[in-house]
Enzyme design. Sequence first.
Site, mmCIF file in Angstrom:
data_model
loop_
_atom_site.group_PDB
_atom_site.id
_atom_site.type_symbol
_atom_site.label_atom_id
_atom_site.label_comp_id
_atom_site.label_asym_id
_atom_site.label_seq_id
_atom_site.Cartn_x
_atom_site.Cartn_y
_atom_site.Cartn_z
ATOM 1 N N ASP A 264 -6.559 -8.861 -1.557
ATOM 2 C CA ASP A 264 -5.150 -8.745 -1.207
ATOM 3 C C ASP A 264 -4.378 -8.707 -2.527
ATOM 4 O O ASP A 264 -4.863 -9.177 -3.561
ATOM 5 C CB ASP A 264 -4.683 -9.905 -0.316
ATOM 6 C CG ASP A 264 -3.416 -9.516 0.460
ATOM 7 O OD1 ASP A 264 -2.754 -8.524 0.063
ATOM 8 O OD2 ASP A 264 -3.074 -10.187 1.460
HETATM 9 C C1 BGC Z 1 -0.197 -8.131 2.038
HETATM 10 C C2 BGC Z 1 -1.185 -7.073 2.469
HETATM 11 C C3 BGC Z 1 -0.737 -5.711 1.994
HETATM 12 C C4 BGC Z 1 -0.575 -5.748 0.484
HETATM 13 C C5 BGC Z 1 -0.120 -4.430 -0.122
HETATM 14 C C6 BGC Z 1 0.103 -8.038 0.557
HETATM 15 O O1 BGC Z 1 1.169 -8.863 0.240
HETATM 16 O O2 BGC Z 1 -0.688 -9.399 2.363
HETATM 17 O O3 BGC Z 1 -1.306 -7.091 3.874
HETATM 18 O O4 BGC Z 1 -1.648 -4.730 2.391
HETATM 19 O O5 BGC Z 1 0.396 -6.727 0.160
HETATM 20 O O6 BGC Z 1 1.162 -4.128 0.260
#
Ligand code: BGC
Length: 759
Positions: A264
């Site tokens: 993540d």
């Molecule tokens: C989120 C993810 C997301 C990523 C990219 C993160 O803060 O938890 O779900 O895909 O950002 O935007």
Amino acid sequence: MKKTSEILLLAVFTFYVTNCAMAQQHKSKLLQFDSQIDNLISQMTLEEKVNMLHGKHMFVSSGVERLGIADMIYADGPFGIREEMQPDSWMPLNLENDKATFFPTGSALAATWCPELAYKYGTGMAHEARLRGKDMILGPAINIQRIPTGGRTYEYLSEDPYLSSKLAVGYVKGVQDNGVAACVKHYALNNQENNRGTVNVIIGERAMREIYLAPFRASVEEADAYGIMPAYNKVNGEWCSENNILLNQILRKEWGFAGFTVSDWGGTHSTVDAITSGLNVEMPTKKFLGQALLDSVKAGKVSEEVINQRVREILRVRLAIKPIPAAEANKEITSQPQQQKIAYEVATKSIVLLKNEGVLPLNLSKKKVIAVIGANAEQIMATGGVGAGVKALYEVTPMQGLKNKIGDRAQLLYAKGYEPVTFSFADMYKKKTPEEIEKANKEKQVKAQKLTQEAVELASKADLVIFVAGNNRAVETEAIDRKDIFLPSGQDELIRKIAEVNPNIITVLTSGAPNDLNVVKPLSKALLISWFNGSEGGNALADVLIGNISPSGRLPFTLPVKLEDSPAYALKNYPQGVKNTDVFTDLVSTTDGKDNQKKKDEISNDPNTAYYSEESLVGYRWFDTKNIPVMYPFGFGLTYTIFEYSKVKTDKDKYGKDDVITLSFELKNKGKIAADEVVQVYVHRINPSVEWPAKELKAFSRVSLNPGETKTVALKVPVKELMYWNDKKQSWDYDPCKSELMVGSSVDEIKLKKEIVTE
Ligand code: BGC
């Protein structure tokens, strides 16, 4: 680096797990590329390999141009393809062609109880991703909805692992059958947003396996998911992005996951542990899997074989997904009619009718005066808070939908009624003085009084009020949980005032998560949830209100009487009550991480632990087993007709381990309107040898019936679906016993029962 004792423990565990589980490992389609990949890897330098293991830009990781290996291009997910951003920041590029279809969010999709629709949804997401040149969609988001306040409940599917699994499998297949990889997130146990970047989830293995990992397992074993996103949090002491048990042992060895894992954003914490425990790509940075990794290989801390394996896993997906040259992307507008149709279909089937005292469908024969009250009638739900939003080509709001569908058959008037909650990053970082806060509060109060007065006046002149209440995307947002589940913006107070002048109130809740309905329910003649329901949400809502379509959505979660009744709250496992500083803040301000490392270290020292002592008793499993009354049960939803259930039978009375139980019964539409019923089968163990929740969902089906029509419905429950995780044996096990199969229209409305024995 891990201590020797931990490594030893892991080795014992590995032996156990691999021996118990290898036999059933699924065979991924991705394995077909391995000989081609060996050849490619043999031509790559170490630098080229390491270069593939971290972010190149905010949503891109590198290929190897020299060898014709294209970069991997990612897109958020999960409910629409996110707009194009500047390569290395979250700032938009402000293109025109990247306007996408806003699909109903996760809980709305789940409320359809329809895996076939989830498949279509995935298909739609993939088509739009391809138009934009994307290789991998960062979705679906499938964590279990453990707490009603969870900031991402609206993105997630359900509190039930079986419903979540079936929908996740549909979504992933829909995406991957159409040439795009799915990255299923957030693996695992990212069930709260407060302190998500620091929290350590402490959970027993049985609950972890049966409840929280189940949808991920299904996504891998049944849908062959190509990507998995390790979550921000820790599980049993280890960060998810360097969790050998979760990544190497369970995901890869046990389930046979052959694709690659993408951290993540900002969720990587180490070099050696991350790469050896199974993380493939650090996104969007290269702090740990860039130069530091190269140095670690050169210093002999990481073997080149591990690097080759991580690269191999990425290449499998790269070869399965055809890259789209940049010049061919973004040529056409992203949102296409075919996808808008899917968004509409999902929306129409997601709306849940909770109460109806004969006021719906609306009778438009007399030209009524309808007062539509509530800011949510005009509120856009595609964007709003932190995290993934969709720059939607269009979004039909409830007000617009009513105008479109009712036309001049009624007089539609509008009053805003309340000031909606708003969100901006500037506000989040700006510290206000007490004087400024007081002044703002006073202004707010004056504004609210004026809005209430206008709404009450309008209501007093109308035949009927449609009160459009609920949360919005600033209320339900990534990075922070709600403090409570009360309707925001003084909506309870407002409906009380409206009811004094006009008792004919239909309340529509546009929320992605549970609300407290104690005030609104008795004051409403009809009550519906219409979710964050996508580009076509307003049209779908109007079609249901005027009876063009009979409502057929069913609750994917329990609506508790009060928040404190729900399991994590009742057991004081949540909230943990420490400060909330989000990982996301690092990525917003900078990507080099240096300034924030100090801040992060401070936070990591917090004794920040989430105990899951409710174990498997999540959602309805808790309320049902403990006999705690609910506002509306899991699976609940009314229609404009009445269904009759009869003549239940099973194909046998006794079943062996490899058998599949076939249960059938008759379902009749006794009313005058065509409608869908969602039939649900719960299993109740009568004389088990281990503990079980009182009921567990094990099959369901959406059945369409014309007025007067009867159908025989047959549902299958494989006996192996009734297994439990045996902690002592460290494997799945049978619990041969007498059980009752319960057929119902919700977990609390059981219509038919049939006893069976498993041997
Ligand atoms: C989120 C993810 C997301 C990523 C990219 C993160 O803060 O938890 O779900 O895909 O950002 O935007």
